[in-house]
Design a protein around this motif. Sequence first.
Motif, PDB file in Angstrom:
ATOM      1  N   HIS A 182       0.814  -1.218   0.000  1.00 21.01           N
ATOM      2  CA  HIS A 182       0.000   0.000   0.000  1.00 21.01           C
ATOM      3  C   HIS A 182       0.845   1.263   0.000  1.00 21.01           C
ATOM      4  CE1 HIS A 182       0.707  -0.477   4.315  1.00 21.01           C
ATOM      5  NE2 HIS A 182       0.630   0.831   4.352  1.00 21.01           N
ATOM      6  N   GLN A 183       0.218   2.326  -0.443  1.00 21.78           N
ATOM      7  CA  GLN A 183       0.828   3.650  -0.504  1.00 21.78           C
ATOM      8  C   GLN A 183      -0.066   4.600   0.261  1.00 21.78           C
ATOM      9  OE1 GLN A 183       3.557   4.969  -2.080  1.00 21.78           O
ATOM     10  NE2 GLN A 183       4.261   2.876  -2.470  1.00 21.78           N
ATOM     11  N   ARG A 184       0.510   5.620   0.857  1.00 21.85           N
ATOM     12  CA  ARG A 184      -0.344   6.616   1.485  1.00 21.85           C
ATOM     13  C   ARG A 184       0.171   8.021   1.191  1.00 21.85           C
ATOM     14  NH1 ARG A 184       1.012   7.420   7.090  1.00 21.85           N
ATOM     15  NH2 ARG A 184      -1.061   6.909   7.828  1.00 21.85           N
ATOM     16  N   ILE A 185      -0.797   8.923   1.061  1.00 22.60           N
ATOM     17  CA  ILE A 185      -0.465  10.327   0.838  1.00 22.60           C
ATOM     18  C   ILE A 185      -1.003  11.110   2.023  1.00 22.60           C
ATOM     19  CG2 ILE A 185      -0.597  12.244  -0.776  1.00 22.60           C
ATOM     20  CD1 ILE A 185      -1.734  10.165  -2.808  1.00 22.60           C
ATOM     21  N   ASP A 186      -0.150  11.865   2.670  1.00 24.06           N
ATOM     22  CA  ASP A 186      -0.583  12.689   3.799  1.00 24.06           C
ATOM     23  C   ASP A 186      -0.912  14.080   3.282  1.00 24.06           C
ATOM     24  OD1 ASP A 186      -1.061  13.817   6.178  1.00 24.06           O
ATOM     25  OD2 ASP A 186       0.715  13.041   7.165  1.00 24.06           O
ATOM     26  N   LEU A 187      -2.206  14.438   3.353  1.00 24.66           N
ATOM     27  CA  LEU A 187      -2.621  15.721   2.785  1.00 24.66           C
ATOM     28  C   LEU A 187      -2.573  16.862   3.794  1.00 24.66           C
ATOM     29  CD1 LEU A 187      -5.730  14.712   0.662  1.00 24.66           C
ATOM     30  CD2 LEU A 187      -3.511  15.363  -0.186  1.00 24.66           C
ATOM     31  N   THR A 188      -2.409  16.551   5.082  1.00 23.71           N
ATOM     32  CA  THR A 188      -2.468  17.619   6.083  1.00 23.71           C
ATOM     33  C   THR A 188      -1.296  18.585   5.910  1.00 23.71           C
ATOM     34  OG1 THR A 188      -1.398  16.082   7.573  1.00 23.71           O
ATOM     35  CG2 THR A 188      -3.738  16.370   7.844  1.00 23.71           C
ATOM     36  N   ASN A 189      -1.534  19.840   6.274  1.00 27.65           N
ATOM     37  CA  ASN A 189      -0.537  20.888   6.041  1.00 27.65           C
ATOM     38  C   ASN A 189       0.779  20.618   6.745  1.00 27.65           C
ATOM     39  OD1 ASN A 189      -2.017  22.432   4.371  1.00 27.65           O
ATOM     40  ND2 ASN A 189      -2.806  23.817   5.953  1.00 27.65           N
ATOM     41  N   GLU A 190       0.687  20.190   8.010  1.00 34.47           N
ATOM     42  CA  GLU A 190       1.933  20.034   8.770  1.00 34.47           C
ATOM     43  C   GLU A 190       2.428  18.593   8.775  1.00 34.47           C
ATOM     44  OE1 GLU A 190      -1.270  20.615  12.059  1.00 34.47           O
ATOM     45  OE2 GLU A 190      -1.002  21.104   9.946  1.00 34.47           O
ATOM     46  N   ARG A 249       0.939  15.738   9.656  1.00 31.94           N
ATOM     47  CA  ARG A 249       0.708  15.319  11.023  1.00 31.94           C
ATOM     48  C   ARG A 249       0.821  13.810  11.183  1.00 31.94           C
ATOM     49  NH1 ARG A 249      -4.891  17.194  12.704  1.00 31.94           N
ATOM     50  NH2 ARG A 249      -4.251  19.040  11.571  1.00 31.94           N
ATOM     51  N   PHE A 250       0.508  13.060  10.119  1.00 28.92           N
ATOM     52  CA  PHE A 250       0.433  11.607  10.250  1.00 28.92           C
ATOM     53  C   PHE A 250       1.590  10.889   9.552  1.00 28.92           C
ATOM     54  CE2 PHE A 250      -3.909  13.298  10.483  1.00 28.92           C
ATOM     55  CZ  PHE A 250      -4.204  12.903  11.765  1.00 28.92           C
TER      56      PHE A 250
END
Lengths: 62, 240
Positions: free
Chosen positions: A29-37, A39-40
């Motif tokens: 799996h791949q993940r994209i963290d969209l939060t500004n800072e 966070r995850f």
Amino acid sequence: MRSSLNKKWWWLIIIVAMVLINYFASVFHQRIDLTNEKRFTISTPVKKILKNFDKKLKIIIF
Amino acid sequence: MISIARKELQHFFSSLTGYISIVLFLVVNALYLFILKDSNIFDFGYATLISFFGLAPWVFIFLIPALSMRSFADEFKSGTFETLKTGPLTKWQIVLGKYFAIITVIIIAILPTFLYVITIHALSSTGGIDGGAITGSYIGLFLLASVFAAISVWCSSLTSNAVIAFLSSAFFCVILYFGFGAISKLPVFTGNADYYIEMLGIDFHYQSISRGVIDTRDIIYFISVIFLFLFATQKNLNKK
């Protein structure tokens, strides 16, 4: 394939197929963290520290 | 496929169904988020739309079954399905046409809520809200609504009674959205199977996307559930 899907147990076949697809998706799996800072996402300094760390580690998640 | 979708959309917007459901969705959300006490974003104090993304699935649980309860049930009842069946269309085209008409209505209902984002952005004292997290939440909400639509279309294809279709699809939506999470919290499962049972439900994946993290696992989960229900619908139509 077509004839086996038309039989009585088509729904079982398709559910098993879905479970398998989801299982493989959870392995690769791949993940994209969209939060500004970001966070995850584990930040690079943390990764650097963890690389040179070979003692037992206690992680508190909150 | 497109002609069926267009015909269904005309049906939604020539009667009151489409307008009522969209207006109801927006009124309930606006009342809950901006006017009523206790659930107010202004009193909440943080510039987030978390409460909107917590409320919207519950509104959709009643709204989407109401929109799509008639899609096949009415065709069976009035006998117009015979005409549809003999037309030069495959079963997939019929199912997808009806499905995309419902999706379009849902998109029209969700679009005005961007105003909430603009409002909260303008009102926040510390330079706006987290755009990335909001984007993730909207993607999650859209996928969740598409799953509900697929379930409702499937339930509608099971029966020729629209009320039964509505009730059963609302029930299945609740089970899939909330039920698995609730079952996983039973003391029998704590510590061994609870994580996997929770993973079967929508809520687990919805929360994960709502944080603003887009994971291929969640996307594939949603797409496979949609495909499963649409496939079952198509199978049902072959039997009729």
